[in-house]
Design a protein around this motif. Structure first.
Motif, PDB file in Angstrom:
ATOM      1  N   GLN A  34       0.777  -1.156   0.103  1.00 53.20           N
ATOM      2  CA  GLN A  34       0.100   0.155  -0.021  1.00 53.20           C
ATOM      3  C   GLN A  34       0.394   1.204  -0.376  1.00 53.20           C
ATOM      4  O   GLN A  34       0.688   1.981  -0.294  1.00 53.20           O
ATOM      5  N   ASP A  35       2.373   1.492   0.692  1.00 53.40           N
ATOM      6  CA  ASP A  35       3.592   2.233   0.646  1.00 53.40           C
ATOM      7  C   ASP A  35       3.483   2.709  -0.788  1.00 53.40           C
ATOM      8  O   ASP A  35       3.560   3.685  -1.116  1.00 53.40           O
ATOM      9  N   LYS A  36       3.759   1.966  -1.587  1.00 62.49           N
ATOM     10  CA  LYS A  36       3.972   1.662  -2.111  1.00 62.49           C
ATOM     11  C   LYS A  36       3.302   2.585  -3.467  1.00 62.49           C
ATOM     12  O   LYS A  36       3.894   2.951  -4.771  1.00 62.49           O
ATOM     13  N   LEU A  37       2.282   1.770  -3.658  1.00 62.98           N
ATOM     14  CA  LEU A  37       0.998   2.825  -4.929  1.00 62.98           C
ATOM     15  C   LEU A  37       1.162   3.523  -4.059  1.00 62.98           C
ATOM     16  O   LEU A  37       0.973   4.151  -5.270  1.00 62.98           O
ATOM     17  N   GLU A  38       0.669   4.057  -3.216  1.00 68.04           N
ATOM     18  CA  GLU A  38       0.859   5.163  -2.623  1.00 68.04           C
ATOM     19  C   GLU A  38       1.766   5.864  -3.298  1.00 68.04           C
ATOM     20  O   GLU A  38       0.961   7.603  -3.982  1.00 68.04           O
ATOM     21  N   GLN A  39       3.063   5.518  -3.607  1.00 66.34           N
ATOM     22  CA  GLN A  39       3.792   6.285  -4.241  1.00 66.34           C
ATOM     23  C   GLN A  39       3.850   6.923  -4.852  1.00 66.34           C
ATOM     24  O   GLN A  39       3.866   7.881  -6.193  1.00 66.34           O
ATOM     25  N   LEU A  40       2.652   5.548  -6.049  1.00 60.78           N
ATOM     26  CA  LEU A  40       2.622   5.927  -7.966  1.00 60.78           C
ATOM     27  C   LEU A  40       2.049   6.701  -7.778  1.00 60.78           C
ATOM     28  O   LEU A  40       1.293   7.374  -9.479  1.00 60.78           O
ATOM     29  N   ALA A  41       0.769   6.984  -7.081  1.00 57.83           N
ATOM     30  CA  ALA A  41      -1.238   7.929  -7.412  1.00 57.83           C
ATOM     31  C   ALA A  41       0.298   9.094  -7.541  1.00 57.83           C
ATOM     32  O   ALA A  41       0.729   9.836  -6.493  1.00 57.83           O
ATOM     33  N   ARG A  42      -0.464  10.092  -8.109  1.00 56.46           N
ATOM     34  CA  ARG A  42      -0.749  10.855  -8.517  1.00 56.46           C
ATOM     35  C   ARG A  42       0.714  11.663  -8.880  1.00 56.46           C
ATOM     36  O   ARG A  42       0.902  12.967  -8.640  1.00 56.46           O
ATOM     37  N   VAL A  43       1.531  10.813  -9.888  1.00 56.58           N
ATOM     38  CA  VAL A  43       2.984  11.201  -9.737  1.00 56.58           C
ATOM     39  C   VAL A  43       2.449  12.139 -11.111  1.00 56.58           C
ATOM     40  O   VAL A  43       3.239  13.375 -10.960  1.00 56.58           O
ATOM     41  N   LYS A  44       1.836  11.399 -12.725  1.00 63.47           N
ATOM     42  CA  LYS A  44       1.334  11.827 -13.076  1.00 63.47           C
ATOM     43  C   LYS A  44      -0.129  12.712 -12.986  1.00 63.47           C
ATOM     44  O   LYS A  44      -1.059  12.207 -13.131  1.00 63.47           O
ATOM     45  N   ASP A  45      -0.122  14.212 -13.791  1.00 62.70           N
ATOM     46  CA  ASP A  45      -1.349  15.208 -13.331  1.00 62.70           C
ATOM     47  C   ASP A  45      -2.421  13.925 -14.616  1.00 62.70           C
ATOM     48  O   ASP A  45      -2.268  13.845 -16.047  1.00 62.70           O
ATOM     49  N   TYR A  46      -3.942  14.047 -14.326  1.00 62.61           N
ATOM     50  CA  TYR A  46      -4.482  13.526 -15.180  1.00 62.61           C
ATOM     51  C   TYR A  46      -4.861  14.368 -16.261  1.00 62.61           C
ATOM     52  O   TYR A  46      -4.817  13.518 -16.623  1.00 62.61           O
ATOM     53  N   ASP A  47      -4.527  15.981 -15.888  1.00 62.32           N
ATOM     54  CA  ASP A  47      -6.066  16.622 -17.204  1.00 62.32           C
ATOM     55  C   ASP A  47      -4.441  16.691 -18.184  1.00 62.32           C
ATOM     56  O   ASP A  47      -4.582  17.311 -19.462  1.00 62.32           O
ATOM     57  N   ASP A  48      -3.207  16.555 -17.589  1.00 62.12           N
ATOM     58  CA  ASP A  48      -1.977  16.834 -18.376  1.00 62.12           C
ATOM     59  C   ASP A  48      -1.633  15.598 -19.285  1.00 62.12           C
ATOM     60  O   ASP A  48      -0.396  15.354 -20.548  1.00 62.12           O
ATOM     61  N   SER A  49      -1.747  14.432 -18.683  1.00 63.85           N
ATOM     62  CA  SER A  49      -1.713  12.928 -19.356  1.00 63.85           C
ATOM     63  C   SER A  49      -2.680  12.987 -20.194  1.00 63.85           C
ATOM     64  O   SER A  49      -3.799  12.881 -20.803  1.00 63.85           O
ATOM     65  N   GLU A  50      -1.519  12.312 -22.071  1.00 62.09           N
ATOM     66  CA  GLU A  50      -3.084  11.633 -22.953  1.00 62.09           C
ATOM     67  C   GLU A  50      -3.749  10.124 -22.627  1.00 62.09           C
ATOM     68  O   GLU A  50      -4.808   9.952 -22.997  1.00 62.09           O
ATOM     69  N   TYR A  51      -2.825   9.667 -21.632  1.00 63.03           N
ATOM     70  CA  TYR A  51      -3.231   7.813 -20.851  1.00 63.03           C
ATOM     71  C   TYR A  51      -3.981   8.403 -19.704  1.00 63.03           C
ATOM     72  O   TYR A  51      -2.716   8.899 -18.765  1.00 63.03           O
ATOM     73  N   VAL A  52      -5.064   7.476 -19.329  1.00 60.41           N
ATOM     74  CA  VAL A  52      -4.685   7.607 -17.324  1.00 60.41           C
ATOM     75  C   VAL A  52      -6.004   5.842 -17.630  1.00 60.41           C
ATOM     76  O   VAL A  52      -5.762   5.015 -18.203  1.00 60.41           O
ATOM     77  N   GLY A  53      -5.733   6.015 -15.991  1.00 60.79           N
ATOM     78  CA  GLY A  53      -5.920   4.963 -15.469  1.00 60.79           C
ATOM     79  C   GLY A  53      -5.853   4.833 -14.630  1.00 60.79           C
ATOM     80  O   GLY A  53      -5.756   5.163 -13.710  1.00 60.79           O
ATOM     81  N   CYS A  54      -6.544   3.927 -13.805  1.00 65.17           N
ATOM     82  CA  CYS A  54      -6.482   3.017 -11.676  1.00 65.17           C
ATOM     83  C   CYS A  54      -5.763   2.677 -11.861  1.00 65.17           C
ATOM     84  O   CYS A  54      -4.856   1.416 -11.442  1.00 65.17           O
ATOM     85  N   VAL A  55      -3.972   3.131 -11.741  1.00 64.49           N
ATOM     86  CA  VAL A  55      -2.817   2.764 -11.473  1.00 64.49           C
ATOM     87  C   VAL A  55      -2.678   1.978 -10.338  1.00 64.49           C
ATOM     88  O   VAL A  55      -2.023   1.165  -9.946  1.00 64.49           O
ATOM     89  N   ILE A  56      -3.704   2.108  -9.418  1.00 59.91           N
ATOM     90  CA  ILE A  56      -3.851   1.476  -7.668  1.00 59.91           C
ATOM     91  C   ILE A  56      -3.961   0.014  -7.894  1.00 59.91           C
ATOM     92  O   ILE A  56      -4.144  -0.279  -6.888  1.00 59.91           O
ATOM     93  N   TRP A  57      -5.173   0.328  -9.019  1.00 57.97           N
ATOM     94  CA  TRP A  57      -5.394  -1.184  -9.481  1.00 57.97           C
ATOM     95  C   TRP A  57      -5.766  -1.427 -10.700  1.00 57.97           C
ATOM     96  O   TRP A  57      -6.880  -1.401 -11.253  1.00 57.97           O
TER      97      TRP A  57
END
Length: 277
Positions: free
Chosen positions: A188-211
């Protein structure tokens, strides 16, 4: 007095009301959301639930998801019987997505320790995954591996469950043992570090990186979610991606074709009961 297990239709009606409440909050607070996964198939193919589906799924861009959690934390007393389940609100909770639960009910999971949750809906935060598809896949698959380990670390015992790939079946026991050794907090700590790293509105691709459990199929062009439309779902209307057909074909292929009879089952392995007062 012996408890009566609720039918899937009864469970669906309870989760429908939770969804309706959450959707109303999103509308009032101008927060983006859309039905996703099996719930989106239900809208398009059945105009309501897939008859055998046992949960509700919505997606929210990470900025809106974070605002919803702040709102709920401040106003949850205005919504009798609703309870928030995520890592912050419930330390025993084994996932990284948020579930909103009706506390008048209790669920018993087949292979999971109880932590007080009732009938629920899933809220998936969608993060930015990058500017290119290759970047998104590389980044997203980190989340896929970590969320799988996190899930295995919280199982009461080893089980094949829904795994179908022969290679994954062979690898599952060593993965389970490693995950149990490390424990859920590590992942969970590692997943928390992955979340919010890349901005949603500035990305061309999106998804639920934590699942990101379906890998590349769970990675979408952001523009597919930029516009939503209202569609009927049971007795209410909810927002769906305007490009819902592209979303569903990307993830499921011919989603309008019913699966074989043997596969028309829920996938959460739980029983639902009304709490005894």
């Amino acid at each position: 007095m012996e408890r009566r297990e609720l039918t899937i239709k009864e469970t669906q009606q309870i989760s429908l009301e939770i969804l309706h409440t959450v959707a109303e909050i999103c509308e009032e607070q101008h927060l983006r959301y859309a039905l996703i996964y099996g719930t989106l198939i239900g809208v398009v193919r059945h105009h309501g639930y897939i008859p055998w589906d046992d949960d509700v799924d919505i997606m929210m861009p990470r900025p809106d998801y974070d605002k919803l959690l702040v709102y709920l934390k401040d106003h949850i007393q205005e919504y009798p019987h609703l309870q928030i389940f995520n890592r912050d609100e419930c330390p025993e909770y084994p996932y990284m997505i948020t579930r909103i639960s009706d506390d008048r009910y209790v669920i018993e999971m087949a292979n999971e320790k109880p932590f007080g949750m009732g009938v629920f809906i899933d809220i998936y935060p969608y993060d930015g995954l990058g500017k290119t598809k290759d970047e998104a896949i590389k980044y997203g698959l980190k989340g896929d591996r970590l969320s799988s380990l996190c899930y295995q670390s919280t199982r009461k015992h080893f089980a094949i469950e829904t795994t179908t790939s022969p290679i994954r079946k062979i690898a599952k026991l060593p993965v389970y043992l490693y995950a149990k050794l490390r424990g859920k907090d590590c992942f969970q700590d590692k997943l928390e570090q992955l979340a919010r790293v890349k901005d949603y509105d500035d990305s061309e691709y999106v998804g639920c990186v934590i699942w990101l459990s379906w890998g590349e199929k769970d990675i979408f062009p952001r523009e597919w979610f930029d516009e939503t439309i209202m569609m009927p779902f049971d007795k209410y209307e909810f927002r769906v991606p305007k490009e819902y057909d592209r979303v569903l074909r990307h993830e499921y292929g011919d989603y309008m074709k019913l699966p074989p009879e043997k596969d028309r089952v829920g996938h959460h392995f739980f029983k639902v009961y009304k709490k005894v007062e």
